[in-house]
Design an enzyme around this catalytic site. Structure first.
Site, short mmCIF file in Angstrom:
data_model
loop_
_atom_site.label_atom_id
_atom_site.label_comp_id
_atom_site.label_asym_id
_atom_site.label_seq_id
_atom_site.Cartn_x
_atom_site.Cartn_y
_atom_site.Cartn_z
N ASP A 149 -37.09 113.17 25.58
CA ASP A 149 -36.24 113.87 24.61
C ASP A 149 -35.24 114.86 25.20
O ASP A 149 -34.76 115.74 24.51
CB ASP A 149 -37.15 114.62 23.64
CG ASP A 149 -38.09 115.58 24.36
OD1 ASP A 149 -37.82 115.92 25.53
OD2 ASP A 149 -39.09 116.01 23.75
N GLU A 161 -34.45 118.91 21.38
CA GLU A 161 -35.24 117.73 21.73
C GLU A 161 -35.57 116.84 20.54
O GLU A 161 -35.60 115.61 20.66
CB GLU A 161 -36.54 118.17 22.44
CG GLU A 161 -36.34 118.72 23.85
CD GLU A 161 -35.94 120.19 23.89
OE1 GLU A 161 -35.83 120.82 22.80
OE2 GLU A 161 -35.72 120.72 24.99
N GLU A 206 -42.21 107.08 26.06
CA GLU A 206 -42.63 108.24 25.26
C GLU A 206 -41.83 108.29 23.95
O GLU A 206 -41.20 109.29 23.59
CB GLU A 206 -42.51 109.55 26.04
CG GLU A 206 -43.32 110.69 25.41
CD GLU A 206 -43.19 112.00 26.17
OE1 GLU A 206 -43.92 112.20 27.16
OE2 GLU A 206 -42.37 112.85 25.76
N ARG A 248 -35.57 126.34 25.05
CA ARG A 248 -34.26 126.89 24.74
C ARG A 248 -34.30 127.77 23.48
O ARG A 248 -33.71 128.84 23.43
CB ARG A 248 -33.28 125.72 24.53
CG ARG A 248 -31.83 126.04 24.74
CD ARG A 248 -31.03 124.75 24.81
NE ARG A 248 -30.90 124.23 26.16
CZ ARG A 248 -29.90 124.50 26.99
NH1 ARG A 248 -28.92 125.28 26.61
NH2 ARG A 248 -29.86 123.99 28.20
N HIS A 305 -40.28 128.03 28.73
CA HIS A 305 -38.87 127.75 29.04
C HIS A 305 -38.04 127.31 27.86
O HIS A 305 -36.82 127.20 27.98
CB HIS A 305 -38.77 126.67 30.12
CG HIS A 305 -39.20 125.31 29.63
ND1 HIS A 305 -38.35 124.49 28.93
CD2 HIS A 305 -40.38 124.67 29.70
CE1 HIS A 305 -39.01 123.38 28.61
NE2 HIS A 305 -40.24 123.47 29.06
N HIS A 328 -40.01 128.97 35.68
CA HIS A 328 -38.88 128.03 35.62
C HIS A 328 -37.67 128.70 36.28
O HIS A 328 -37.51 129.92 36.20
CB HIS A 328 -38.63 127.75 34.14
CG HIS A 328 -37.69 126.62 33.85
ND1 HIS A 328 -36.35 126.68 34.13
CD2 HIS A 328 -37.90 125.42 33.26
CE1 HIS A 328 -35.77 125.56 33.74
NE2 HIS A 328 -36.70 124.76 33.21
C1 UD1 Z 1 -34.67 120.96 30.05
C2 UD1 Z 1 -34.74 120.10 28.79
C3 UD1 Z 1 -36.06 120.35 28.07
C4 UD1 Z 1 -37.24 120.20 29.02
C5 UD1 Z 1 -37.03 121.07 30.25
C6 UD1 Z 1 -38.14 120.84 31.23
C7 UD1 Z 1 -32.66 119.68 27.56
C8 UD1 Z 1 -31.68 120.20 26.60
N1 UD1 Z 1 -33.68 120.49 27.87
O1 UD1 Z 1 -34.63 122.30 29.62
O2 UD1 Z 1 -36.18 119.40 27.02
O3 UD1 Z 1 -38.39 120.62 28.34
O4 UD1 Z 1 -35.79 120.72 30.86
O5 UD1 Z 1 -38.24 121.88 32.16
O6 UD1 Z 1 -32.51 118.60 28.05
N2 UD1 Z 1 -32.35 125.47 36.81
C9 UD1 Z 1 -32.26 125.59 38.19
N3 UD1 Z 1 -32.91 124.67 38.97
C10 UD1 Z 1 -33.65 123.65 38.47
C11 UD1 Z 1 -33.76 123.54 37.06
C12 UD1 Z 1 -33.09 124.45 36.26
O7 UD1 Z 1 -31.62 126.49 38.68
O8 UD1 Z 1 -34.21 122.87 39.23
C13 UD1 Z 1 -31.66 126.46 35.96
C14 UD1 Z 1 -30.13 126.26 35.89
O9 UD1 Z 1 -29.53 127.52 35.82
C15 UD1 Z 1 -29.97 125.55 34.55
C16 UD1 Z 1 -31.07 126.20 33.73
O10 UD1 Z 1 -32.16 126.36 34.63
O11 UD1 Z 1 -28.68 125.74 34.01
C17 UD1 Z 1 -31.52 125.45 32.49
O12 UD1 Z 1 -31.77 124.10 32.77
P1 UD1 Z 1 -31.61 123.01 31.57
O13 UD1 Z 1 -31.93 121.64 32.08
O14 UD1 Z 1 -30.32 123.20 30.88
O15 UD1 Z 1 -32.68 123.47 30.51
P2 UD1 Z 1 -34.25 123.51 30.57
O16 UD1 Z 1 -34.72 124.71 29.83
O17 UD1 Z 1 -34.72 123.30 31.95
N1 UDP Z 2 -45.29 121.50 36.12
C1 UDP Z 2 -45.13 121.51 37.52
N2 UDP Z 2 -44.98 122.73 38.16
C2 UDP Z 2 -44.96 123.90 37.48
C3 UDP Z 2 -45.08 123.88 36.08
C4 UDP Z 2 -45.24 122.65 35.42
O1 UDP Z 2 -45.16 120.48 38.17
O2 UDP Z 2 -44.82 124.96 38.12
C5 UDP Z 2 -45.45 120.18 35.43
C6 UDP Z 2 -46.57 120.05 34.44
O3 UDP Z 2 -47.75 119.59 35.06
C7 UDP Z 2 -46.01 119.03 33.46
C8 UDP Z 2 -44.53 119.25 33.50
O4 UDP Z 2 -44.26 120.02 34.67
O5 UDP Z 2 -46.26 117.71 33.91
C9 UDP Z 2 -44.04 119.99 32.28
O6 UDP Z 2 -42.69 120.29 32.46
P1 UDP Z 2 -41.94 121.39 31.63
O7 UDP Z 2 -42.92 122.35 31.05
O8 UDP Z 2 -40.86 121.90 32.51
O9 UDP Z 2 -41.22 120.55 30.50
P2 UDP Z 2 -41.68 119.95 29.08
O10 UDP Z 2 -42.91 119.16 29.28
O11 UDP Z 2 -41.84 121.11 28.15
O12 UDP Z 2 -40.52 119.11 28.66
#
Ligand code: UD1
Ligand code: UDP
Length: 365
Positions: free
Chosen positions: A96, A132, A118, A207, A205, A238
């Site tokens: 999602d 999502e 999924e 949004r 994390h 995160h």
């Molecule tokens: C995204 C997904 C969310 C998922 C989550 C898993 C969308 C809209 N959201 O949200 O569904 O649950 O990933 O974690 O698709 N950043 C880094 N390094 C990284 C990752 C992120 O610096 O490796 C920072 C960046 O500043 C980035 C911000 O985190 O702009 C947010 O990342 P983003 O993918 O937009 O949103 P998530 O909250 O991670």
């Molecule tokens: N996870 C990880 N390292 C961490 C925290 C979470 O590998 O420090 C794994 C966790 O086991 C799960 C996945 O990340 O499989 C969940 O990801 P996240 O919470 O970022 O996203 P969501 O599932 O909410 O989309």
């Protein structure tokens, strides 16, 4: 030979798609291409390394504080050439995220069939989780293969009028990895620091929780921790700067709270296994914790994973400070409630999900 392209971009998609990449690659009937969008960078690369998956394409779209407009438009503009060059027989997307939605829409524009791994998770509130719930409903309109993790997910798709022959209940590939990652003799310097204390593992994390809701969560957690000296908190934060700022401000100066960088998935699964309880707004953790029999307080108002609530391991506690405070405290003080929530169950399958999906694709594609 059928050409399958898997596209993913964030940590959780990678954790759940890499087992499938490796399963499909082991079968001579498929030519497998992997395209990562790079919606996440460090957190994606961690997972690719663990599963030894080397992408054929990397769209490298991530930027700091990216908006939904940035992610969606950049993916669509960059993936067009990849789809047109490779012309896969099917594009597989997961779950999602914005990567999932933008990729499915792009494949649709290029008239390439989409398979949704999924599929069928729903809250039916497009604002929670945001964006999502919209993403998965929208992908559900496009997809021609729907791999639903549970019967409940299948029912959602049936009720929405999807062709029953396009829906397969396969369990969740999240559980595939969990079969091999957790070890009883696992050690880590952070767990040695926890010692005999109760480990409380935190992640957050979402949004829609950025800002006040996240402040509420962290304040509640801090208050309870201060009242229970036998607890220690580990919070792998995160990389989102908006999450880091709130966490660092509210959890600062406590010698029983450790804020650490995101853990590699093998470590994280073992931390889950070593924890006393978990507080999170994550989706994937709601799937993993029931298999490990670990109580989870889900800091959200809705969940698309009701199976874990029915199994008794998950409890929705919202995002208000007082409610989280009371629920967290009660779970620490009430052993019979704790015991009731600590039963292991496997609502998301037995860890053979990737094999099942590959079998279906071999037969039907
Ligand atoms: C995204 C997904 C969310 C998922 C989550 C898993 C969308 C809209 N959201 O949200 O569904 O649950 O990933 O974690 O698709 N950043 C880094 N390094 C990284 C990752 C992120 O610096 O490796 C920072 C960046 O500043 C980035 C911000 O985190 O702009 C947010 O990342 P983003 O993918 O937009 O949103 P998530 O909250 O991670
Ligand atoms: N996870 C990880 N390292 C961490 C925290 C979470 O590998 O420090 C794994 C966790 O086991 C799960 C996945 O990340 O499989 C969940 O990801 P996240 O919470 O970022 O996203 P969501 O599932 O909410 O989309």
């Amino acid at each position: 030979m059928k050409k399958i392209m898997l596209v993913f971009g964030t940590r959780p998609e990678a954790i759940k798609m890499c087992p499938l990449v490796n399963e499909l690659k082991s079968r001579p009937s498929f030519e497998v291409k992997v395209c990562v969008t790079g919606q996440h960078r460090e957190m994606l690369d961690q997972v690719l390394n663990v599963f030894s998956v080397k992408p054929d394409y990397d769209l490298s779209i991530m930027k700091s504080n990216q908006t939904l407009y940035d992610i969606t438009s950049n993916i669509m503009l960059r993936i067009k050439d990849v789809l047109e060059a490779e012309k896969p027989d099917i594009v597989l997307v997961h779950g999602d995220t914005s990567t999932t939605f933008a990729t499915a829409l792009s494949a649709f524009y290029s008239q390439i069939p989409v398979g949704h791994v999924e599929a069928g998770l729903r809250t039916y509130n497009i604002f929670s989780p945001f964006p999502e719930e919209f993403n998965r409903q929208a992908v559900g309109i496009i997809s021609q293969f729907n791999f639903a993790p549970t019967e409940t997910a299948k029912e959602h798709l049936m009720n929405e009028g999807k062709n029953p022959e396009s829906i397969y209940v396969t369990g969740n590939t999240a559980i595939d990895a969990l079969q091999t990652t957790v070890h009883s003799n696992y050690t880590h310097e952070q767990l040695e620091w926890v010692g005999d204390s109760k480990l409380i593992l935190i992640t957050a994390h979402r949004r829609e929780n950025l800002g006040i809701a996240m402040e509420n969560m962290f304040k509640a957690i801090r208050r309870v921790t201060e009242e229970f000296p036998d607890t220690k908190i580990i919070y792998p934060i995160h990389y989102n700067p908006k999450v880091r700022e709130v966490a660092q401000r509210i959890f600062k100066d406590s010698d029983r709270i450790r804020l650490i960088d995101p853990l590699e998935v093998i470590d994280f699964h073992n931390f889950l296994n070593a924890s006393y309880l978990i507080l999170t707004d994550s989706g994937g953790i709601q799937e993993e914790a029931p298999s490990l029999g670990k109580p989870v307080l889900v800091m959200r108002d809705t969940t698309e994973r009701p199976e874990g609530v029915v199994a008794g391991t998950l409890k929705l506690v919202g995002t208000e400070e007082e409610r989280i405070y009371m629920e967290f405290k009660e779970l620490l003080e009430n052993p019979s409630l704790y015991k009731k929530m600590s039963h292991a169950s496997n609502p998301y399958g037995d860890g053979t999900s990737s094999k099942q999906i590959a079998d279906i694709l071999e037969e039907k594609l």
